[in-house]
Design a protein around this motif. Sequence first.
Motif, PDB file in Angstrom:
ATOM      1  N   GLY A  95      71.423  46.173  12.849  1.00 60.68           N
ATOM      2  CA  GLY A  95      71.201  44.737  12.732  1.00 60.68           C
ATOM      3  C   GLY A  95      69.722  44.407  12.772  1.00 60.68           C
ATOM      4  N   ASP A  96      69.345  43.492  13.667  1.00 60.02           N
ATOM      5  CA  ASP A  96      67.931  43.137  13.842  1.00 60.02           C
ATOM      6  C   ASP A  96      67.327  43.783  15.083  1.00 60.02           C
ATOM      7  N   HIS A  97      68.112  44.578  15.809  1.00 60.71           N
ATOM      8  CA  HIS A  97      67.561  45.194  17.021  1.00 60.71           C
ATOM      9  C   HIS A  97      66.460  46.193  16.662  1.00 60.71           C
ATOM     10  N   VAL A  98      66.725  47.019  15.663  1.00 64.04           N
ATOM     11  CA  VAL A  98      65.702  47.901  15.099  1.00 64.04           C
ATOM     12  C   VAL A  98      65.725  47.697  13.597  1.00 64.04           C
ATOM     13  N   MET A  99      64.607  47.282  13.045  1.00 65.70           N
ATOM     14  CA  MET A  99      64.504  47.062  11.607  1.00 65.70           C
ATOM     15  C   MET A  99      63.629  48.136  10.976  1.00 65.70           C
ATOM     16  N   GLY A 100      63.795  48.326   9.671  1.00 65.38           N
ATOM     17  CA  GLY A 100      63.078  49.376   8.977  1.00 65.38           C
ATOM     18  C   GLY A 100      61.742  48.953   8.427  1.00 65.38           C
ATOM     19  N   TRP A 101      61.279  47.748   8.775  1.00 61.15           N
ATOM     20  CA  TRP A 101      60.003  47.295   8.204  1.00 61.15           C
ATOM     21  C   TRP A 101      59.106  46.604   9.232  1.00 61.15           C
ATOM     22  N   SER A 102      59.655  46.186  10.365  1.00 59.00           N
ATOM     23  CA  SER A 102      58.883  45.401  11.325  1.00 59.00           C
ATOM     24  C   SER A 102      59.578  45.456  12.677  1.00 59.00           C
ATOM     25  N   THR A 103      58.838  45.069  13.723  1.00 61.45           N
ATOM     26  CA  THR A 103      59.479  44.903  15.017  1.00 61.45           C
ATOM     27  C   THR A 103      60.271  43.593  15.038  1.00 61.45           C
ATOM     28  N   SER A 104      61.240  43.498  15.924  1.00 59.60           N
ATOM     29  CA  SER A 104      62.077  42.314  16.039  1.00 59.60           C
ATOM     30  C   SER A 104      61.353  41.206  16.793  1.00 59.60           C
ATOM     31  N   ASP A 108      68.126  57.231  24.199  1.00 57.08           N
ATOM     32  CA  ASP A 108      68.951  58.234  24.877  1.00 57.08           C
ATOM     33  C   ASP A 108      70.082  58.765  24.003  1.00 57.08           C
ATOM     34  N   ARG A 109      70.265  58.176  22.824  1.00 60.34           N
ATOM     35  CA  ARG A 109      71.334  58.603  21.926  1.00 60.34           C
ATOM     36  C   ARG A 109      70.817  59.677  20.957  1.00 60.34           C
ATOM     37  N   ASP A 110      71.749  60.236  20.156  1.00 62.85           N
ATOM     38  CA  ASP A 110      71.366  61.267  19.193  1.00 62.85           C
ATOM     39  C   ASP A 110      71.790  60.908  17.770  1.00 62.85           C
ATOM     40  N   ASP A 111      71.693  59.606  17.430  1.00 61.56           N
ATOM     41  CA  ASP A 111      72.040  59.186  16.078  1.00 61.56           C
ATOM     42  C   ASP A 111      71.141  59.886  15.056  1.00 61.56           C
ATOM     43  N   ALA A 112      71.717  60.211  13.906  1.00 57.15           N
ATOM     44  CA  ALA A 112      70.975  60.912  12.860  1.00 57.15           C
ATOM     45  C   ALA A 112      70.229  59.962  11.940  1.00 57.15           C
ATOM     46  N   ILE A 113      70.735  58.733  11.784  1.00 54.76           N
ATOM     47  CA  ILE A 113      70.130  57.776  10.859  1.00 54.76           C
ATOM     48  C   ILE A 113      70.462  56.363  11.301  1.00 54.76           C
ATOM     49  N   TYR A 114      69.536  55.444  11.065  1.00 50.45           N
ATOM     50  CA  TYR A 114      69.769  54.023  11.301  1.00 50.45           C
ATOM     51  C   TYR A 114      69.861  53.311   9.963  1.00 50.45           C
ATOM     52  N   TYR A 115      70.796  52.358   9.892  1.00 46.00           N
ATOM     53  CA  TYR A 115      70.886  51.436   8.764  1.00 46.00           C
ATOM     54  C   TYR A 115      70.598  50.031   9.292  1.00 46.00           C
ATOM     55  N   PRO A 116      69.368  49.542   9.153  1.00 47.35           N
ATOM     56  CA  PRO A 116      69.025  48.213   9.666  1.00 47.35           C
ATOM     57  C   PRO A 116      69.435  47.109   8.697  1.00 47.35           C
ATOM     58  N   ALA A 117      69.461  45.895   9.187  1.00 44.92           N
ATOM     59  CA  ALA A 117      69.789  44.753   8.331  1.00 44.92           C
ATOM     60  C   ALA A 117      68.640  44.385   7.406  1.00 44.92           C
ATOM     61  N   HIS A 118      67.433  44.820   7.746  1.00 50.61           N
ATOM     62  CA  HIS A 118      66.260  44.524   6.925  1.00 50.61           C
ATOM     63  C   HIS A 118      65.398  45.775   6.854  1.00 50.61           C
ATOM     64  N   GLY A 119      65.026  46.179   5.655  1.00 53.11           N
ATOM     65  CA  GLY A 119      64.196  47.359   5.506  1.00 53.11           C
ATOM     66  C   GLY A 119      65.010  48.604   5.225  1.00 53.11           C
ATOM     67  N   ASP A 120      64.296  49.679   4.931  1.00 51.97           N
ATOM     68  CA  ASP A 120      64.932  50.915   4.507  1.00 51.97           C
ATOM     69  C   ASP A 120      65.621  51.622   5.665  1.00 51.97           C
ATOM     70  N   ALA A 121      66.505  52.554   5.318  1.00 48.49           N
ATOM     71  CA  ALA A 121      67.147  53.376   6.333  1.00 48.49           C
ATOM     72  C   ALA A 121      66.088  54.185   7.078  1.00 48.49           C
ATOM     73  N   VAL A 122      66.376  54.494   8.331  1.00 47.66           N
ATOM     74  CA  VAL A 122      65.435  55.208   9.201  1.00 47.66           C
ATOM     75  C   VAL A 122      66.012  56.590   9.480  1.00 47.66           C
ATOM     76  N   ASP A 123      65.335  57.634   8.971  1.00 47.21           N
ATOM     77  CA  ASP A 123      65.894  58.978   9.084  1.00 47.21           C
ATOM     78  C   ASP A 123      65.327  59.778  10.252  1.00 47.21           C
ATOM     79  N   ASN A 124      64.441  59.185  11.049  1.00 43.31           N
ATOM     80  CA  ASN A 124      63.998  59.812  12.302  1.00 43.31           C
ATOM     81  C   ASN A 124      64.033  58.732  13.377  1.00 43.31           C
ATOM     82  N   PRO A 125      65.244  58.317  13.763  1.00 48.36           N
ATOM     83  CA  PRO A 125      65.364  57.104  14.581  1.00 48.36           C
ATOM     84  C   PRO A 125      64.725  57.201  15.954  1.00 48.36           C
TER      85      PRO A 125
END
Length: 292
Positions: free
Chosen positions: A168-177, A198-215
């Motif tokens: 969502g908007d908690h972590v975005m792929g282009w800017s801080t919230s 503390d999690r081990d997610d492999a990828i983030y899909y934010p609501a704004h900006g590109d996917a994050v592959d090193n979350p």
Amino acid sequence: MNAPIDPADMPTGIRMTLSPLVGRVLAPNPSPFTYTGTQTYVVGTSDVAVIDPGPDEANHIAAIVAATGGRPIRAILCTHTHRDHSPAAAPLAAVVGAPIIGCAPLTMEDDGPRADAAFDAAYRPDRILTDGDQVAGEGWTLQALATPGHTSNHLCFALLEEKALFTGDHVMGWSTSVISPPDGDMTDYMRSMQRLLDRDDAIYYPAHGDAVDNPRRLVRGMMGHRKQREGQILRFLERNGASAIPAMVAEMYKGVDSRLHGAAGRSVLAHLIDLDQRGKAAPLDDGRWRLC
């Protein structure tokens, strides 16, 4: 953070396949706060979930329906109720007959100048998810992760089969919230960021900006950025004495688009409230802040 996106590579109204289970449709609502627009995600194969249906725009709703390819929509999920995320939920539900599931409605006390103009007051979920609750379909499972901070009702959704997190908007792929009090809370935001670290997610899909592959690297960097901003505020007050927020913004956000200075001031206020709670700064009656 990944390289900036060329808007030409982000056409609106078209499904873009991101993984075997995830597709994306970009809403036509670019702005200084939404970047190229709100990204609606379609999750699943035989049946699907829609995450963050976005603004109530007829063309976007039609594009979401087209992106499902006629497959049944099991759930329409919302990470939070800002008006670029949830208003399309009700009209989409009316078209496809799916339940609206996700974050709780947000009601704010009207005890002063209203601060909820950006919220979707019409949002009415059929089911409210709390931390750990799941929604599932054929071959996919989405688990809610409570992440208050940007808003008090914010949820992320973990796609368990792909170790992916819709942020969502908690972590975005282009800017801080933006953290805007009274509902936005810096203390909660930092706690929520620690949960993600503390999690081990492999990828983030934010609501704004590109996917994050090193979350985890991004989350660590964003937390460091907030600590640096806190340090800037403390040094400013030490150097200048009691000061008002606009003076802090003018110095600390040099080079930032002036259209974003109002939002920057809200984040500075969130930092100051957090510092007040920790006994490091305090407000004065004239609107200025001082060191403790």
